[in-house]
Design a protein around this motif. Structure first.
Motif, PDB file in Angstrom:
ATOM      1  N   GLN A   1       0.919  -0.938   0.063  1.00  0.00           N
ATOM      2  CA  GLN A   1       0.089   0.052  -0.083  1.00  0.00           C
ATOM      3  C   GLN A   1       0.769   1.310   0.047  1.00  0.00           C
ATOM      4  OE1 GLN A   1      -2.488  -0.618   3.504  1.00  0.00           O
ATOM      5  NE2 GLN A   1      -4.071  -1.640   2.162  1.00  0.00           N
TER       6      GLN A   1
ATOM      7  N   SER B   1       1.928   1.695  -3.463  1.00  0.00           N
ATOM      8  CA  SER B   1       0.764   1.640  -4.246  1.00  0.00           C
ATOM      9  C   SER B   1       1.012   0.430  -5.595  1.00  0.00           C
ATOM     10  CB  SER B   1       0.418   2.961  -5.219  1.00  0.00           C
ATOM     11  OG  SER B   1       0.211   4.223  -4.352  1.00  0.00           O
TER      12      SER B   1
ATOM     13  N   ARG C   1      -0.610  -2.430  -6.686  1.00  0.00           N
ATOM     14  CA  ARG C   1      -1.818  -3.035  -6.721  1.00  0.00           C
ATOM     15  C   ARG C   1      -1.748  -4.529  -6.919  1.00  0.00           C
ATOM     16  NH1 ARG C   1      -5.917   0.923 -10.283  1.00  0.00           N
ATOM     17  NH2 ARG C   1      -5.892   2.546  -8.728  1.00  0.00           N
TER      18      ARG C   1
ATOM     19  N   GLN D   1      -1.036  -6.277  -3.829  1.00  0.00           N
ATOM     20  CA  GLN D   1      -2.235  -5.878  -2.911  1.00  0.00           C
ATOM     21  C   GLN D   1      -3.347  -7.290  -3.402  1.00  0.00           C
ATOM     22  OE1 GLN D   1      -3.624  -2.099  -1.865  1.00  0.00           O
ATOM     23  NE2 GLN D   1      -1.882  -1.329  -2.812  1.00  0.00           N
TER      24      GLN D   1
END
Length: 212
Positions: free
Chosen positions: A135, A138, A140, A143
């Protein structure tokens, strides 16, 4: 009367609809969708814990993967290639995964308690740290990996706890199925129609053979 949600597949136990408080369900009750135990459920209004801030520091230990880690890495890369319809690359990664898998040494004094402790460590420390780091930058892709990976690890934790409680009787007269896409493990006479984690159809599940 409230609602309880399975952290693994999202199934909702509605106390009002079912006519029975969740707390009154027996300890042997499991999620009717994914087979997770009661401990995998949380009240609907429970807020998800915020991942701790984390930073990744590359150490000498992290630079050299074990053969088991290399096998898992190549297996995941093979699945990624399959999803992108790169069959030739997927086949090569599977060959590498099998090669490294054959070289994995036996674990001394391996038992179910040690396995449970490793799984708990991933859930309590590993995934929160990885999610927090992803996170921060960033990322993704990482994640998304955490979403599937954590759910699969949660079902493994649930199954291990059931095995610790019930012993070999837990696996008698039933089958063990594994989703070849995300690794979700299901115990039952037949595989789920859809994987509770990644939603692929039943034919993507493989039955684990050779259990003695």
């Amino acid at each position: 009367m409230g609602k309880w949600i399975c952290r693994i597949c999202g199934y909702v136990y509605d106390e009002e609809k079912e006519g029975k408080p969740f707390a009154d369900l027996p300890d042997t009750w499991v999620c009717p969708l994914c087979g997770a135990d009661k401990g995998s459920f949380a009240p609907e209004k429970e807020e998800a814990p915020k991942p701790p801030a984390a930073s990744i520091q590359i150490t000498e230990e992290m630079k050299q993967l074990s053969v088991g880690e290399l096998s898992a890495l190549c297996s995941n890369l093979a699945r990624g290639c399959e999803k992108q319809y790169k069959d030739q690359e997927a086949a090569l990664f599977r060959q590498l995964a099998d090669f490294f898998d054959c070289a994995v040494p036996a674990v001394p004094d391996a038992d179910i308690a040690k396995l449970s402790a490793l799984i708990q460590g991933d859930l309590e420390e590993g995934y929160p740290a990885l999610r927090g780091a992803a996170q921060q930058v960033s990322d993704r892709g990482t994640q998304r990996i955490c979403v599937w990976g954590e759910k699969v690890t949660n079902i493994l934790n649930s199954l291990v706890q059931r095995y610790q409680r019930e012993g070999e009787a837990f696996l008698e007269n039933t089958q063990v199925w594994v989703c070849t896409v995300c690794g979700f493990v299901y115990v039952g006479d037949k595989s789920p129609e859809l994987c509770p984690v990644c939603k692929v159809p039943a034919w993507k599940f493989e039955k684990i053979e050779g259990r003695g």
